[in-house]
Design a protein around this motif. Structure first.
Motif, PDB file in Angstrom:
ATOM      1  N   PRO A 191       0.817  -1.223   0.000  1.00 41.35           N
ATOM      2  CA  PRO A 191       0.000   0.000   0.000  1.00 41.35           C
ATOM      3  C   PRO A 191       0.845   1.264   0.000  1.00 41.35           C
ATOM      4  O   PRO A 191       1.930   1.308   0.581  1.00 41.35           O
ATOM      5  CB  PRO A 191      -0.806  -0.123   1.296  1.00 41.35           C
ATOM      6  CG  PRO A 191       0.028  -1.004   2.175  1.00 41.35           C
ATOM      7  CD  PRO A 191       0.708  -1.967   1.260  1.00 41.35           C
ATOM      8  N   ILE A 192       0.336   2.286  -0.661  1.00 42.72           N
ATOM      9  CA  ILE A 192       1.061   3.546  -0.801  1.00 42.72           C
ATOM     10  C   ILE A 192       0.241   4.692  -0.204  1.00 42.72           C
ATOM     11  O   ILE A 192      -0.966   4.785  -0.418  1.00 42.72           O
ATOM     12  CB  ILE A 192       1.372   3.837  -2.284  1.00 42.72           C
ATOM     13  CG1 ILE A 192       2.430   2.852  -2.800  1.00 42.72           C
ATOM     14  CG2 ILE A 192       1.844   5.268  -2.493  1.00 42.72           C
ATOM     15  CD1 ILE A 192       2.729   2.985  -4.281  1.00 42.72           C
ATOM     16  N   GLN A 205       3.379   5.548  -8.251  1.00 41.58           N
ATOM     17  CA  GLN A 205       3.362   4.133  -7.843  1.00 41.58           C
ATOM     18  C   GLN A 205       4.639   3.372  -8.197  1.00 41.58           C
ATOM     19  O   GLN A 205       5.242   2.728  -7.328  1.00 41.58           O
ATOM     20  CB  GLN A 205       2.148   3.418  -8.456  1.00 41.58           C
ATOM     21  CG  GLN A 205       2.087   1.936  -8.083  1.00 41.58           C
ATOM     22  CD  GLN A 205       0.794   1.285  -8.482  1.00 41.58           C
ATOM     23  OE1 GLN A 205      -0.267   1.836  -8.271  1.00 41.58           O
ATOM     24  NE2 GLN A 205       0.862   0.095  -9.072  1.00 41.58           N
ATOM     25  N   ILE A 206       5.048   3.412  -9.457  1.00 40.96           N
ATOM     26  CA  ILE A 206       6.242   2.657  -9.851  1.00 40.96           C
ATOM     27  C   ILE A 206       7.475   3.204  -9.138  1.00 40.96           C
ATOM     28  O   ILE A 206       8.315   2.439  -8.632  1.00 40.96           O
ATOM     29  CB  ILE A 206       6.424   2.703 -11.383  1.00 40.96           C
ATOM     30  CG1 ILE A 206       5.298   1.908 -12.060  1.00 40.96           C
ATOM     31  CG2 ILE A 206       7.797   2.152 -11.791  1.00 40.96           C
ATOM     32  CD1 ILE A 206       5.296   2.006 -13.571  1.00 40.96           C
ATOM     33  N   ARG A 207       7.581   4.518  -9.056  1.00 43.21           N
ATOM     34  CA  ARG A 207       8.740   5.141  -8.416  1.00 43.21           C
ATOM     35  C   ARG A 207       8.816   4.743  -6.931  1.00 43.21           C
ATOM     36  O   ARG A 207       9.887   4.396  -6.423  1.00 43.21           O
ATOM     37  CB  ARG A 207       8.658   6.651  -8.575  1.00 43.21           C
ATOM     38  CG  ARG A 207       8.690   7.105 -10.031  1.00 43.21           C
ATOM     39  CD  ARG A 207       8.199   8.531 -10.195  1.00 43.21           C
ATOM     40  NE  ARG A 207       9.108   9.482  -9.552  1.00 43.21           N
ATOM     41  CZ  ARG A 207       8.795  10.765  -9.367  1.00 43.21           C
ATOM     42  NH1 ARG A 207       7.614  11.239  -9.739  1.00 43.21           N
ATOM     43  NH2 ARG A 207       9.668  11.572  -8.797  1.00 43.21           N
ATOM     44  N   ALA A 208       7.682   4.799  -6.235  1.00 44.83           N
ATOM     45  CA  ALA A 208       7.667   4.461  -4.809  1.00 44.83           C
ATOM     46  C   ALA A 208       7.884   2.966  -4.578  1.00 44.83           C
ATOM     47  O   ALA A 208       8.577   2.562  -3.639  1.00 44.83           O
ATOM     48  CB  ALA A 208       6.350   4.912  -4.178  1.00 44.83           C
ATOM     49  N   HIS A 209       7.301   2.130  -5.432  1.00 41.53           N
ATOM     50  CA  HIS A 209       7.439   0.693  -5.263  1.00 41.53           C
ATOM     51  C   HIS A 209       8.885   0.225  -5.474  1.00 41.53           C
ATOM     52  O   HIS A 209       9.387  -0.628  -4.736  1.00 41.53           O
ATOM     53  CB  HIS A 209       6.508  -0.046  -6.216  1.00 41.53           C
ATOM     54  CG  HIS A 209       5.182  -0.376  -5.604  1.00 41.53           C
ATOM     55  ND1 HIS A 209       4.119  -0.880  -6.311  1.00 41.53           N
ATOM     56  CD2 HIS A 209       4.739  -0.287  -4.309  1.00 41.53           C
ATOM     57  CE1 HIS A 209       3.093  -1.088  -5.506  1.00 41.53           C
ATOM     58  NE2 HIS A 209       3.450  -0.732  -4.283  1.00 41.53           N
ATOM     59  N   ASP A 243      15.844   9.777 -10.909  1.00 41.36           N
ATOM     60  CA  ASP A 243      14.743  10.250 -10.058  1.00 41.36           C
ATOM     61  C   ASP A 243      15.306  10.714  -8.711  1.00 41.36           C
ATOM     62  O   ASP A 243      15.462   9.914  -7.785  1.00 41.36           O
ATOM     63  CB  ASP A 243      13.741   9.107  -9.850  1.00 41.36           C
ATOM     64  CG  ASP A 243      12.515   9.527  -9.044  1.00 41.36           C
ATOM     65  OD1 ASP A 243      12.478  10.688  -8.589  1.00 41.36           O
ATOM     66  OD2 ASP A 243      11.604   8.698  -8.877  1.00 41.36           O
ATOM     67  N   PRO A 244      15.607  12.008  -8.562  1.00 41.14           N
ATOM     68  CA  PRO A 244      16.217  12.492  -7.325  1.00 41.14           C
ATOM     69  C   PRO A 244      15.276  12.474  -6.124  1.00 41.14           C
ATOM     70  O   PRO A 244      15.723  12.516  -4.983  1.00 41.14           O
ATOM     71  CB  PRO A 244      16.626  13.930  -7.670  1.00 41.14           C
ATOM     72  CG  PRO A 244      15.696  14.331  -8.764  1.00 41.14           C
ATOM     73  CD  PRO A 244      15.426  13.085  -9.548  1.00 41.14           C
ATOM     74  N   LEU A 245      13.954  12.388  -6.370  1.00 43.58           N
ATOM     75  CA  LEU A 245      13.003  12.367  -5.258  1.00 43.58           C
ATOM     76  C   LEU A 245      13.045  11.027  -4.521  1.00 43.58           C
ATOM     77  O   LEU A 245      12.919  10.974  -3.298  1.00 43.58           O
ATOM     78  CB  LEU A 245      11.579  12.633  -5.772  1.00 43.58           C
ATOM     79  CG  LEU A 245      10.491  12.807  -4.715  1.00 43.58           C
ATOM     80  CD1 LEU A 245      10.783  14.013  -3.811  1.00 43.58           C
ATOM     81  CD2 LEU A 245       9.121  12.958  -5.374  1.00 43.58           C
ATOM     82  N   TYR A 246      13.272   9.938  -5.248  1.00 45.17           N
ATOM     83  CA  TYR A 246      13.265   8.610  -4.638  1.00 45.17           C
ATOM     84  C   TYR A 246      14.621   7.901  -4.699  1.00 45.17           C
ATOM     85  O   TYR A 246      14.802   6.864  -4.066  1.00 45.17           O
ATOM     86  CB  TYR A 246      12.212   7.725  -5.323  1.00 45.17           C
ATOM     87  CG  TYR A 246      10.801   8.171  -5.047  1.00 45.17           C
ATOM     88  CD1 TYR A 246      10.135   7.790  -3.893  1.00 45.17           C
ATOM     89  CD2 TYR A 246      10.130   9.013  -5.940  1.00 45.17           C
ATOM     90  CE1 TYR A 246       8.838   8.207  -3.634  1.00 45.17           C
ATOM     91  CE2 TYR A 246       8.837   9.435  -5.694  1.00 45.17           C
ATOM     92  CZ  TYR A 246       8.195   9.032  -4.546  1.00 45.17           C
ATOM     93  OH  TYR A 246       6.917   9.454  -4.282  1.00 45.17           O
ATOM     94  N   GLY A 247      15.541   8.450  -5.477  1.00 47.20           N
ATOM     95  CA  GLY A 247      16.842   7.819  -5.631  1.00 47.20           C
ATOM     96  C   GLY A 247      17.974   8.763  -5.278  1.00 47.20           C
ATOM     97  O   GLY A 247      17.772   9.760  -4.566  1.00 47.20           O
ATOM     98  N   PRO A 248      19.175   8.476  -5.766  1.00 51.01           N
ATOM     99  CA  PRO A 248      20.333   9.327  -5.468  1.00 51.01           C
ATOM    100  C   PRO A 248      20.135  10.761  -5.946  1.00 51.01           C
ATOM    101  O   PRO A 248      19.536  11.003  -7.000  1.00 51.01           O
ATOM    102  CB  PRO A 248      21.466   8.649  -6.244  1.00 51.01           C
ATOM    103  CG  PRO A 248      21.015   7.243  -6.451  1.00 51.01           C
ATOM    104  CD  PRO A 248      19.531   7.300  -6.585  1.00 51.01           C
TER     105      PRO A 248
END
Length: 307
Positions: A192-193, A240-244, A255-260
């Protein structure tokens, strides 16, 4: 744009006992909870003929009535824009969106979006279900995600397409390059997100104030420090894909929001592309499937890794 009043009646089932009224309507109409709460505040929602508050919990055999008022006069200006149109008829339009283009306006930013370009191209022949800011928008793509998006020209088409997405009849396939090497050939992420409680721009896998989210994926190619994957959405949550894949410790490259925070491959976008879109035409019921080639910057990075 349609300006007709619309009224909806929803009987409450036994399995829906004690669901908050705003959550109940959000699921039924597939509109944002914020918009539902505005409807309730403006007394456009009743339960068995009585007005309620947003925290009211529904009970079996009650009848929830929702009145959708006429859309406000559109104050988002049409703008001439080059649109990559993949398909168009009187009921819908499929666009291949470039990375960097915001889909719809937001408060304080009412220009330069896909909606501005659609208003110029289509006039006011766009569905009014999502109000003045998101006319015609059935589903969204993030600003820095490229690829296919379908837009509805009528409320009838909008409702049908939204239902197909909700009931998993429509197919939305993505390509992504993620950090790290995924060992399994394929997988299904059922987590769940919800909104991050600290950084409101981010979404997190959480049990608090979240919604079910399911992503299926398949490994296409592995590299030294990266994996090229294909992902299919069973649900359509924000990011969804980025958070998962952040949850799997394999965030999307660029993707600086979810990655390096450091840019990889001198990218100014994330390597996430909506490659496949399939659905039944809402009027003719013809099966339709569209495919979008990977953008040149995506191909360039893949070629570099293969070399």
């Amino acid at each position: 744009m349609s300006t007709e009043n619309r009224e909806f009646l929803f009987p409450v089932a036994e399995t829906e006992l004690d669901i908050r009224i705003d959550n109940f309507i959000t699921e039924k109409l597939d509109i944002s909870r914020t918009n539902v709460q505005k409807l309730i505040k403006n007394q456009n929602v009743t339960v068995n003929g009585k007005k309620v508050k947003s925290n009211y919990k529904v009970k079996p055999d009650e009848i929830v009535e929702v009145r959708m008022p006429e859309p406000e006069m559109l104050d988002v200006a049409p703008e001439k824009m080059e649109l990559d149109i993949v398909f168009e008829d009187d009921h819908l339009i499929v666009i291949n969106k470039p990375a960097g283009l915001v889909v719809h306006p937001a408060p304080g930013n009412y220009s330069g979006t896909l909606v501005n370009g659609l208003l110029y191209h289509c006039g006011h022949n766009l569905s009014g279900i999502n109000g003045v800011i998101r006319p015609g928008i059935v589903h969204r793509l993030d600003k820095d995600t490229s690829g296919l998006i379908v837009v509805a020209k009528s409320d009838l088409a909008h409702n049908d397409l939204a239902l197909q997405i909700k009931e998993k009849q429509a197919k939305r396939g993505y390509m992504a390059l993620v950090h790290g090497v995924i060992k399994e050939p394929a997988g299904r992420i059922d987590a769940p997100i919800g909104r991050d409680t600290v950084d409101r721009k981010r979404m997190d896998v959480t049990d608090k104030n979240s919604k079910a989210a399911v992503t299926k994926y398949k490994v296409i190619e592995r590299f030294n420090q990266y994996t090229l994957i294909e992902a299919w959405l069973e649900t359509g949550r924000t990011h969804q894909i980025r958070a998962h894949f952040k949850y799997l410790s394999h965030p999307v490259v660029g993707d600086p929001l979810y990655g390096p925070q450091k840019a990889h491959f001198d990218l100014n976008r994330q390597l996430l592309h909506a490659k496949v879109l399939a659905f039944k035409h809402p009027i003719t019921k013809e099966k339709m499937e569209f495919s979008s080639p990977l953008p040149s910057v995506f191909v360039k990075v893949i070629n570099k890794l293969q070399d």
